[in-house]
Design a protein around this motif. Structure first.
Motif: not given
Lengths: 169, 285
Positions: A22, A25-26, A28-30, A34, B26, B29-30, B74-76, B78-80, B82-83
């Motif tokens: 997680f 993911t968090f 990298l996505l950030r 984002f 993972t 998504l990445c 928001t990024p947190y 969003g990641a949650l 999406l995961s």
């Protein structure tokens, strides 16, 4: 290859694995999704806001210029009207003057002419009187064949003619 | 119904379906995030428009729920989200097992939320007021119940959906073997009757423009075809009834349920963390 886990179970290793995945993911996505997208949206928003405020300022400026021009135009128009009105008044006045001058000149000429005519008439009348008196004396002398006392005679004739002249006047 | 299948074990560390699915999610998504966030332009293309729309929707949602000052969460969230949604939807591929149908996973996420809440409470309200909250011992119970309820809600919904779907599949397999067996035991006559009924229904449906008649006509015809194939001995036990109904139910159990659970999990996280992070003005008091 050894069977299945139970449905409801908690695996500490899996929890750690989940956490790590997680976080990956968090982060990298950030970093890749984002933040850049948000930054792009915000940049565009601020750019649009700037454009709009610029456009509004320009519009206000143009509006002010227009009002300025319009007031200028209005005053120019008023000025023109003023000048025209003035010119017309002056022209009218001048016209009146010219006409009255002409009238008075004509009147003067006429008066003079009338005076002249009257004088000429008088002169002519006097001449005619004299002529007539002379002629009539002659005629009378011829008719009566005697010399009339010229003075008496003249008086007589002039009285007569004067009466005619008066009657004629 | 079983838990995740164990592929192999290294000591106490087990590689199961969940690990494989989670790694896949993972990576997907990445990679997707990397490609969507790359080459952003002031004048966006179609993909960028959609991406920006979704991202700004997420920001709006977070700001509406947690307040403007918590926009950085928001990024947190969003990641949650999406995961969670990716972890649920990957189960629909049939190759992978849903990540969220594993209690360890949802409990980890729920505990992360709890730790964030505690951390934010200590950071913004101070350790003293954090400890003061536990003067009332019921708060300890609520702090324990909160992650447990979040974890079980998410896990239970996805797991329950999966269980229901697999029950449905086996029921439909039984039903189709029953129907086809009935036709087969009566030989070609039964198959012919079914085929004729199907043809007639399809014909009527096309003439009267009735959707239901058309569908049942096609179903009857396909069943007759399968029965014919079984009588000829080409195939045995075709689970033909598994086509159709599960697809419709999957809309609810997989897509709708997965979406709603991801949303609920994210919303709860937002609410809990948002409560722990008050606006700056209040903090100054």
């Amino acid at each position: 290859m050894s069977g299945f886990e139970s449905i409801v179970g908690i695996e500490p290793w899996r929890a750690l694995f989940t956490f790590c995945n997680f976080m990956i993911t968090f982060l990298l996505l950030r970093k890749f999704l984002f933040k850049p997208v948000k930054k792009m949206i915000d940049d565009r928003q601020s750019e649009i806001d700037g454009l709009y405020s610029d456009a509004n300022a320009e519009k206000a400026k143009a509006e002010a210029l227009r009002a300025d021009y319009e007031s200028h135009l209005e005053s120019a128009r008023a000025e023109r009207d003023e000048i025209l009105r003035d010119a017309v008044t002056r022209a009218q006045k001048r016209e009146q003057e010219i006409i009255s001058e002409a009238n008075s000149a004509a009147a003067a000429i006429r008066t003079k002419a009338e005076a002249d005519i009257a004088q000429e008439k008088k002169k002519a009348l006097n001449e005619v009187k004299n002529e007539i008196s002379a002629i009539s004396m002659e005629i009378a002398g011829k008719v009566v064949e005697r010399e009339i006392n010229p003075a008496d005679h003249r008086n007589l004739v002039e009285k007569f003619i004067g009466g005619i002249g008066e009657a004629h006047d | 119904m079983n838990g995740p299948k164990i592929y192999f074990e290294i000591g106490s560390f087990k590689i199961t379906q969940t690990e494989v699915s989670m790694l896949t999610v993972t990576i997907l998504l990445c990679v997707a995030g990397y490609f969507l966030g790359r080459n952003l332009k002031k004048r966006p293309g179609r993909v960028q428009v959609v991406t920006e729309k979704l991202v700004s929707m997420l920001y709006t949602l977070v700001e509406d729920t947690m307040g403007k000052h918590n926009s950085r969460w928001t990024p947190y969230i969003g990641a949650l989200f999406l995961s969670s949604i990716g972890g649920t939807f990957i189960g629909m591929t049939g190759i992978f097992r849903s990540v969220t149908a594993d209690l360890s996973v949802t409990l980890t996420w729920a505990l992360m939320t709890s730790f964030l809440v505690w951390g934010c409470t200590i950071k913004y309200s101070g350790l003293k007021s954090f400890l003061k909250g536990y003067i009332n011992p019921l708060n300890i119970i609520s702090d324990i119940a909160q992650p447990v309820s979040m974890a079980f809600r998410h896990f239970g919904n996805i797991m329950g959906g999966g269980v229901l779907m697999s029950l449905l599949y086996s029921a439909l397999a039984a039903a189709s073997s029953l129907v086809l067996g009935l036709i087969r035991s009566n030989g070609w006559i039964a198959a012919g009757v079914v085929a004729i009924a199907g043809g007639a229904l399809l014909f009527l449906g096309i003439r009267g423009k009735k959707m239901v008649k058309k569908i049942f006509g096609i179903v009857f015809l396909v069943i007759a075809l399968c029965a014919a194939l079984e009588i000829l001995g080409v195939f045995r036990e075709i689970p033909i009834l598994q086509v159709g109904i599960p697809g419709i139910l999957s809309l609810y159990f997989d897509i709708f349920s997965g979406f709603v659970q991801a949303l609920v999990f994210s919303l709860l996280t937002m609410v809990y963390v948002g409560n722990a992070c008050p606006p700056i003005e209040e903090k100054a008091e």
